[in-house]
Scaffold this active site. Structure first.
Site, mmCIF file in Angstrom:
data_model
loop_
_atom_site.group_PDB
_atom_site.id
_atom_site.type_symbol
_atom_site.label_atom_id
_atom_site.label_comp_id
_atom_site.label_asym_id
_atom_site.label_seq_id
_atom_site.Cartn_x
_atom_site.Cartn_y
_atom_site.Cartn_z
ATOM 1 N N THR A 48 38.567 24.196 50.406
ATOM 2 C CA THR A 48 39.053 24.408 51.769
ATOM 3 C C THR A 48 39.739 25.755 51.912
ATOM 4 O O THR A 48 39.748 26.350 52.992
ATOM 5 C CB THR A 48 40.006 23.269 52.163
ATOM 6 O OG1 THR A 48 39.365 22.013 51.915
ATOM 7 C CG2 THR A 48 40.388 23.346 53.634
ATOM 8 N N TYR A 136 38.654 17.786 39.361
ATOM 9 C CA TYR A 136 38.007 17.736 40.678
ATOM 10 C C TYR A 136 36.511 17.568 40.479
ATOM 11 O O TYR A 136 35.844 18.455 39.944
ATOM 12 C CB TYR A 136 38.336 19.015 41.444
ATOM 13 C CG TYR A 136 37.743 19.139 42.829
ATOM 14 C CD1 TYR A 136 37.303 18.037 43.557
ATOM 15 C CD2 TYR A 136 37.643 20.391 43.434
ATOM 16 C CE1 TYR A 136 36.772 18.167 44.826
ATOM 17 C CE2 TYR A 136 37.116 20.541 44.707
ATOM 18 C CZ TYR A 136 36.685 19.426 45.401
ATOM 19 O OH TYR A 136 36.162 19.571 46.656
ATOM 20 N N LYS A 164 40.650 14.179 41.541
ATOM 21 C CA LYS A 164 40.179 14.233 42.922
ATOM 22 C C LYS A 164 38.691 13.914 42.869
ATOM 23 O O LYS A 164 37.894 14.707 42.377
ATOM 24 C CB LYS A 164 40.425 15.617 43.536
ATOM 25 C CG LYS A 164 39.861 15.754 44.948
ATOM 26 C CD LYS A 164 40.017 17.178 45.477
ATOM 27 C CE LYS A 164 39.371 17.312 46.859
ATOM 28 N NZ LYS A 164 39.446 18.710 47.371
ATOM 29 N N VAL A 206 43.386 13.898 48.801
ATOM 30 C CA VAL A 206 43.475 15.352 48.928
ATOM 31 C C VAL A 206 42.754 15.665 50.225
ATOM 32 O O VAL A 206 41.534 15.577 50.311
ATOM 33 C CB VAL A 206 42.846 16.082 47.738
ATOM 34 C CG1 VAL A 206 42.976 17.599 47.929
ATOM 35 C CG2 VAL A 206 43.509 15.660 46.433
#
Length: 295
Positions: A48, A136, A164, A206
């Site tokens: 992001t 992640y 995540k 998240v």
């Protein structure tokens, strides 16, 4: 509250009109996310945050600045992962030096390591940093899916404390949570999967949407952990249209447009991504106003 917290915002990276890092707005946004949207932690330079288009210098500036200005009130997690173990180690060391509270490591992308390679990659980094680590897993972007067995092996390493998970594999999520018995935090890797991940025993999310609906997301998580799943579901259904509207184009294009419109100026996305069209922005804003009417 465990580890990094329950509501973690994957922060967008504000740029100025020239496309350069807008440091004052970075701090302003980070403070809003923590003080107004109830974020327990911020991930900097993640997907992001447009990490592929940030230089190492920009990443370190961001890590140091936000840690200094906001780190007393929230956990600052630096996205230091890449497709190179050497580069990941170098950036992790520098992030540790500027005082971040933890790092997030994405699975190496493009070069498609095996499960054994993934284990060695993450173990190597974990052994050379004292920082707590969030793994992640986002196979749609990286081209590699970290298996349940690999995750469980990595979870045995002391400073690998969280995952995540953005694969959408709820069977994997359930098994990891069950096998780690509360000693390893599993987060939904996207807002749309928050409720099923919570129902499986997950810690939180998240989030991308938390730039604008952080208070609502925190209320949902708090309600669920207080054994009020009905309230949590009702609240989630109210914001669900906005969450799905953020999927209209590649993240972070929609959320950056929404923040520009409804919160503060954060600039455009960097190429090869491009901003929403006027029609797309209008549609997104309508959904936002309708589903989050009190703003």
């Amino acid at each position: 509250m465990r580890g990094f917290g329950e509501l973690i915002t994957a922060m967008i990276t504000p740029f100025n009109k020239q496309g350069e890092l807008a440091t004052e707005n970075c701090v302003k946004l980070a403070k809003k996310l923590v003080n107004e949207q109830n974020s327990d932690a911020l991930v900097l330079s993640g997907t992001t945050g447009e990490s592929p288009t940030l230089s190492t210098e920009e990443k370190l500036t961001l890590f140091q600045l936000i840690t200094e200005k906001v780190g007393g009130n929230a956990n600052i997690i630096a996205g230091t992962g890449s497709y190179s173990t050497k580069e990941t180690l170098e950036l992790t060391k520098k992030a540790e030096e500027v005082g971040v509270h933890g790092i997030m490591l994405v699975t190496p992308y493009y070069n498609k390591p095996t499960q054994g390679d993934l284990y060695k990659h993450f173990k190597t980094i974990a052994q050379k940093t004292s920082l707590p680590i969030m793994l992640y897993n986002v196979p749609k972007r990286t081209g590699v899916d970290m298996s349940q067995d690999t995750i469980l092996k990595l979870a045995e390493i002391d400073n690998i404390i969280a995952l995540k998970e953005a694969s959408g594999d709820f069977n994997k999520i359930a098994n990891v949570i069950r096998e780690t018995r509360g000693e390893f935090d599993v987060y939904s890797g996207d807002d749309i999967s928050l409720m099923p991940v919570l129902s499986l025993g997950g810690t939180g999310v998240v989030s991308v949407a938390s730039h604008l609906i952080g208070k609502e997301l925190k209320e949902i998580i708090d309600a669920y952990h207080a054994n009020n799943s009905r309230k949590a579901l009702e609240l989630f259904q109210e914001i669900y249209p906005f969450i799905t509207a953020l999927l209209v184009k590649t993240n972070p294009i929609p959320i950056k447009a929404a923040v520009n419109t409804h919160l503060m100026q954060v600039g455009s996305v960097r190429p090869p991504l491009y901003d929403l069209s006027e029609k797309e922005l209008e549609q997104l804003s309508e959904v936002y106003k309708w589903s989050v009417g009190k703003y």
